[in-house]
Design a protein around this motif. Structure first.
Motif, mmCIF file in Angstrom:
data_model
loop_
_atom_site.group_PDB
_atom_site.id
_atom_site.type_symbol
_atom_site.label_atom_id
_atom_site.label_comp_id
_atom_site.label_asym_id
_atom_site.label_seq_id
_atom_site.Cartn_x
_atom_site.Cartn_y
_atom_site.Cartn_z
ATOM 1 N N HIS A 19 0.474 -1.114 -0.178
ATOM 2 C CA HIS A 19 -0.199 0.259 -0.361
ATOM 3 C C HIS A 19 0.540 0.916 0.412
ATOM 4 O O HIS A 19 0.417 2.534 -0.624
ATOM 5 N N LEU A 20 2.011 1.058 0.485
ATOM 6 C CA LEU A 20 2.716 2.483 1.123
ATOM 7 C C LEU A 20 3.651 2.357 0.161
ATOM 8 O O LEU A 20 4.638 3.267 -0.835
ATOM 9 N N GLU A 39 -4.866 9.452 -0.810
ATOM 10 C CA GLU A 39 -4.538 8.958 0.648
ATOM 11 C C GLU A 39 -5.275 7.849 1.887
ATOM 12 O O GLU A 39 -4.715 7.905 2.909
ATOM 13 N N VAL A 40 -6.746 7.597 1.041
ATOM 14 C CA VAL A 40 -6.849 6.538 2.022
ATOM 15 C C VAL A 40 -6.034 4.794 2.012
ATOM 16 O O VAL A 40 -5.630 4.472 2.599
ATOM 17 N N LEU A 42 -3.301 5.041 1.167
ATOM 18 C CA LEU A 42 -1.668 4.608 2.338
ATOM 19 C C LEU A 42 -2.267 5.098 3.480
ATOM 20 O O LEU A 42 -1.361 4.160 4.595
ATOM 21 N N ALA A 43 -3.249 5.440 4.163
ATOM 22 C CA ALA A 43 -4.142 6.495 5.037
ATOM 23 C C ALA A 43 -4.030 3.974 5.698
ATOM 24 O O ALA A 43 -3.391 3.741 6.770
ATOM 25 N N SER A 44 -4.058 3.102 4.902
ATOM 26 C CA SER A 44 -4.730 1.688 5.421
ATOM 27 C C SER A 44 -3.833 1.231 5.885
ATOM 28 O O SER A 44 -3.685 0.158 6.292
ATOM 29 N N VAL A 46 -0.660 2.277 6.272
ATOM 30 C CA VAL A 46 -0.546 2.061 7.983
ATOM 31 C C VAL A 46 -0.654 1.777 9.146
ATOM 32 O O VAL A 46 -0.509 1.116 9.876
ATOM 33 N N ALA A 47 -2.531 1.512 8.473
ATOM 34 C CA ALA A 47 -3.253 0.870 9.547
ATOM 35 C C ALA A 47 -2.700 -0.556 9.467
ATOM 36 O O ALA A 47 -2.730 -1.476 10.477
#
Length: 118
Positions: A19-20, A39-40, A42-44, A46-47
């Motif tokens: 994802h990143l 952004e979503v 990338l955030a997922s 990280v999550a």
């Protein structure tokens, strides 16, 4: 710790990293109702990495288990969209993987809940 919890942490580590590093891989499966796709994604990622780390540590495993189950449910619409988009595709390998992935979420959620319950 159950092997399935360790396996889930491994899957989250790989997926979160992808994802990143290659967020564009996930852009086509983002449902239109989700704003700010990049952004979503990338955030997922990280999550997923945070959930993976949390699952591996005894002090954070319970909270990470609940977070992991929630994350798996939150991304399920993207998995459904991917399968629907590939329904008529001639790319049988990709189509098979997309449809096989749907029921595989069940043991993943179970593993997350097992971690959450201790």
């Amino acid at each position: 710790m159950h092997k399935d919890v360790t396996a889930l942490a491994g899957l989250f580590t790989v997926s979160g990293t992808v994802h990143l590093v290659r967020p564009e891989t996930f852009e086509p499966i983002m449902p239109a109702v989700v704003p700010a796709h990049r952004e979503v994604i990338l955030a997922s990622g990280v999550a997923e990495l945070l959930c993976a780390a949390g699952l591996l540590h005894p002090r954070t495993r319970r909270a990470a288990g609940w977070a992991s189950a929630a994350l798996l449910l939150a991304v399920y619409p993207a998995n459904l969209k991917m399968a629907a988009d590939l329904k008529d595709s001639r790319r049988t390998g990709l189509k098979t993987a997309a449809f096989a992935r749907l029921p595989l979420q069940i043991p993943m959620v179970r593993a997350a809940l097992r971690a959450a319950r201790g």
